[in-house]
Scaffold this motif. Structure first.
Motif, mmCIF file in Angstrom:
data_model
loop_
_atom_site.group_PDB
_atom_site.id
_atom_site.type_symbol
_atom_site.label_atom_id
_atom_site.label_comp_id
_atom_site.label_asym_id
_atom_site.label_seq_id
_atom_site.Cartn_x
_atom_site.Cartn_y
_atom_site.Cartn_z
ATOM 1 N N UNK A 316 4.321 -19.926 7.635
ATOM 2 C CA UNK A 316 3.380 -19.224 6.760
ATOM 3 C C UNK A 316 2.784 -17.969 7.391
ATOM 4 N N UNK A 317 2.451 -17.961 8.705
ATOM 5 C CA UNK A 317 1.938 -16.711 9.276
ATOM 6 C C UNK A 317 2.961 -15.574 9.259
ATOM 7 N N UNK A 318 4.267 -15.891 9.151
ATOM 8 C CA UNK A 318 5.299 -14.856 9.172
ATOM 9 C C UNK A 318 5.622 -14.305 7.786
ATOM 10 N N UNK A 319 5.176 -14.994 6.736
ATOM 11 C CA UNK A 319 5.621 -14.644 5.383
ATOM 12 C C UNK A 319 5.235 -13.226 5.009
ATOM 13 N N UNK A 320 3.976 -12.857 5.197
ATOM 14 C CA UNK A 320 3.521 -11.556 4.725
ATOM 15 C C UNK A 320 4.077 -10.422 5.585
ATOM 16 N N UNK A 321 4.324 -10.676 6.864
ATOM 17 C CA UNK A 321 5.006 -9.671 7.680
ATOM 18 C C UNK A 321 6.438 -9.471 7.203
ATOM 19 N N UNK A 322 7.103 -10.575 6.858
ATOM 20 C CA UNK A 322 8.472 -10.501 6.350
ATOM 21 C C UNK A 322 8.508 -9.718 5.040
ATOM 22 N N UNK A 323 7.592 -10.045 4.121
ATOM 23 C CA UNK A 323 7.535 -9.337 2.847
ATOM 24 C C UNK A 323 7.259 -7.849 3.069
ATOM 25 N N UNK A 324 6.374 -7.518 4.006
ATOM 26 C CA UNK A 324 6.028 -6.125 4.276
ATOM 27 C C UNK A 324 7.228 -5.343 4.808
ATOM 28 N N UNK A 325 8.115 -6.010 5.558
ATOM 29 C CA UNK A 325 9.277 -5.338 6.124
ATOM 30 C C UNK A 325 10.444 -5.264 5.154
ATOM 31 N N UNK A 326 10.604 -6.279 4.300
ATOM 32 C CA UNK A 326 11.779 -6.358 3.436
ATOM 33 C C UNK A 326 11.502 -5.777 2.047
ATOM 34 N N UNK A 327 10.417 -6.205 1.412
ATOM 35 C CA UNK A 327 10.043 -5.702 0.079
ATOM 36 C C UNK A 327 8.565 -5.310 0.111
ATOM 37 N N UNK A 329 6.683 -3.352 -1.432
ATOM 38 C CA UNK A 329 5.940 -3.174 -2.685
ATOM 39 C C UNK A 329 5.153 -4.423 -3.070
ATOM 40 N N UNK A 330 5.587 -5.581 -2.578
ATOM 41 C CA UNK A 330 4.949 -6.851 -2.963
ATOM 42 C C UNK A 330 3.971 -7.360 -1.905
ATOM 43 N N UNK A 331 3.672 -6.536 -0.924
ATOM 44 C CA UNK A 331 2.638 -6.882 0.055
ATOM 45 C C UNK A 331 1.360 -6.174 -0.377
ATOM 46 N N UNK A 332 0.431 -6.915 -0.949
ATOM 47 C CA UNK A 332 -0.747 -6.304 -1.561
ATOM 48 C C UNK A 332 -2.031 -6.935 -1.049
ATOM 49 N N UNK A 333 -3.101 -6.164 -1.069
ATOM 50 C CA UNK A 333 -4.418 -6.670 -0.697
ATOM 51 C C UNK A 333 -5.140 -7.179 -1.946
ATOM 52 N N UNK A 334 -5.763 -8.338 -1.818
ATOM 53 C CA UNK A 334 -6.456 -8.952 -2.956
ATOM 54 C C UNK A 334 -7.845 -8.348 -3.100
ATOM 55 N N UNK A 335 -8.149 -7.894 -4.319
ATOM 56 C CA UNK A 335 -9.461 -7.309 -4.580
ATOM 57 C C UNK A 335 -10.347 -8.223 -5.419
ATOM 58 N N UNK A 336 -9.739 -9.188 -6.123
ATOM 59 C CA UNK A 336 -10.502 -10.095 -6.972
ATOM 60 C C UNK A 336 -9.736 -11.390 -7.125
ATOM 61 N N UNK A 337 -10.445 -12.527 -7.103
ATOM 62 C CA UNK A 337 -9.790 -13.822 -7.273
ATOM 63 C C UNK A 337 -10.682 -14.749 -8.088
ATOM 64 N N UNK A 338 -10.041 -15.693 -8.769
ATOM 65 C CA UNK A 338 -10.768 -16.637 -9.629
ATOM 66 C C UNK A 338 -10.192 -18.032 -9.441
ATOM 67 N N UNK A 339 -11.006 -18.959 -8.986
ATOM 68 C CA UNK A 339 -10.608 -20.357 -8.887
ATOM 69 C C UNK A 339 -10.854 -21.043 -10.232
#
Length: 495
Positions: A316-327, A329-339
């Motif tokens: 799991x710690x590697x997922x967002x680094x992998x996404x940032x290197x491969x695709x 466009x899909x590595x995004x910062x969250x600005x709002x969330x709703x549970x």
């Protein structure tokens, strides 16, 4: 230029083998479920006769199949009784996949599949040609008439990133595969037909002589353990076979995914066709901190469900680094969330009760020691509670992130400009509690894919719907695929 020619004769065998593989489960059921005696012999003769017929049909199909490439256009003529001609120009071709199945690898050949844009696009497959011919065919169809030299130069200097699944991660992926459930159902069916292969007298002899100290409860426990163990072995082996030597190659405009032990498959996914990314955390993988990445692509994908596994196992710690290197466009910062609000907990728990209680009642009345099936309520309610805990919607600047769970936890990352439609659904019970379901649809393969988060606050669901249907939905400059955000609508149908 390719003049009109036929495939390698091995195409006849490859075509027959493909039909058999597509109907393999049906054949296995016929073998196991078929009765003994003459009927069993008839089933065997029927299977052998069908294989012989398919081989003859494949030979005729091979003889009637011809292909050529002229002026950047692929031309295919095929058909046993009705002659069909297919013409695909190079500017319409989006993907050219090269793969090698069991038959092709025996003869040192490959298969070439050509796909055009659009979910209803036609496909052309050449089942058996040499690797050199396949590469030459691909180069001819990729070539642009107006800038051939520039294209060749760009391809030669293009920098590529390659990511491979190592042996350790492959073993972990196989040990924790989500295929276990499918394998368990197949093994369960096979065990239910064991009396077709072993007589009742042999079973009684085994029970009385080999394990005389066993009780009925012990036999049931041993049988359940055996079914689970065999299903796990099937799941382990099938995952190894599918993801052996898994490699992702990142090119300038596309991803090239290669995998397979016996059948070497190569998938090409253009970046401008990727519609969504899923992070899947299987039940066995989540406690270990692992997940897999799956992409949804318009018009393309693996045969099962039209989704494509981008990488079968990542910490799991590697997922967002992998996404940032491969695709990226899909590595995004969250600005709002709703549970999901706390009032929705009862609905998640009741939903699992409605699913589990009928199964428990059937088991209670139909199998020995069925009364113990009531203990299934505990994991069912725990699963409902975990579904409630995991349900969440978040968003970034132009991205919606939906998290939900059935058995496995799924996090779907959807770009605003990729969305096909969205729905806010509310039934009378939800209306009383001020809850709604939010569903987002994206294009995937030939069917489409929907992601739903249940029982979120109605006002927040409506707010997300409005945000998705308004604002900046402009596509990237390099993207030619059009979406339909204006199709967002609100539905009051019960669910």
């Amino acid at each position: 230029m390719f003049e009109l020619q036929r495939q390698h004769p091995a195409a006849a065998l490859a075509n027959a083998f493909d039909i058999i593989r597509a109907n393999f489960i049906t054949i296995v059921i016929l073998v196991f479920v078929g009765s003994g005696g003459r009927e069993a012999n008839f089933t065997l003769y029927w299977i052998l006769g069908t294989f012989l017929f398919l081989l003859i049909w494949g030979s005729i199909s091979w003889y009637r199949f011809q292909f050529s490439v002229e002026e950047g256009e692929l031309r295919i003529e095929q058909g046993v009784f009705v002659r069909k001609k297919l013409y695909l120009t190079s500017d319409r071709i989006q993907v050219i996949d090269i793969s090698a199945g069991v038959i092709q690898r025996l003869f040192g050949l490959v298969a070439v599949e050509v796909k055009t844009a659009g979910s209803s696009s036609k496909q052309a497959k050449i089942s058996a040609i040499s690797r050199n011919k396949a590469e030459k065919l691909k180069a001819l169809l990729r070539k642009k008439s107006n800038n051939t030299d520039e294209a060749k130069h760009a391809e030669s200097v293009e920098q590529r990133k390659v990511y491979a699944l190592d042996t350790k991660d492959l073993l972990i992926a196989a040990s924790t595969s989500g295929r276990f459930g499918v394998a368990l159902s197949v093994v369960g069916v096979a065990f239910s037909q064991v009396e077709q292969l072993i007589s009742e007298e042999q079973i009684i002899y085994f029970v009385e002589k080999v394990i005389p100290q066993s009780t009925d409860a012990t036999m049931i426990a041993v049988s359940i353990f055996a079914i689970i163990a065999i299903a796990w072995l099937f799941s382990f082996a099938s995952t190894i076979i599918k993801y052996y030597d898994f490699v992702v190659e990142v090119r300038e405009t596309e991803l090239l995914i290669s995998r397979g032990l016996f059948e070497r498959t190569q998938l090409t996914i253009p970046f401008n066709r990727i519609q969504a990314v899923q992070i899947k955390e299987e039940l066995l993988r989540q406690p270990l901190g692992y997940a897999s990445l799956v992409i949804e692509s318009a018009g393309y994908g693996e045969s099962e469900g039209n989704s494509t596994t981008l990488f079968p196992l990542l910490a799991k710690p590697q997922i967002y680094n992998f996404v940032d290197e491969v695709i990226p466009d899909y590595n995004t910062e969250i600005s709002k969330s709703s549970k999901v609000p706390s009032v929705a907990l009862r609905r998640y728990l009741f939903r699992m009760l409605w699913i589990s209680v009928p199964v428990i009642l059937i088991a209670w009345n139909s199998i020995p020691y069925g009364v113990y099936s009531w203990f299934l309520l505990i994991p069912a309610l725990l699963l409902g509670y975990q579904q409630y805990r995991d349900a969440e919607i978040a968003r970034g600047e132009d991205t919606l992130i939906l998290t939900f769970r059935l058995l496995s936890k799924t996090t779907a990352v959807v770009k605003k400009y990729r969305m096909q439609s969205c729905q806010v659904q509310q039934n009378p019970f939800q209306k009383r509690l001020g809850l709604s379901n939010l569903t987002v649809h994206v294009a995937s393969g030939n069917q489409g894919r929907a992601f739903t988060v249940r029982d979120i606050d109605s006002d927040k669901a409506t707010g997300y719907r409005r945000w998705l249907s308004n604002g900046n939905n402009k596509l990237p400059a390099h993207d030619e695929y059009k979406t339909a955000n204006e199709n967002c609508h609100k539905s009051d149908t019960p669910q």
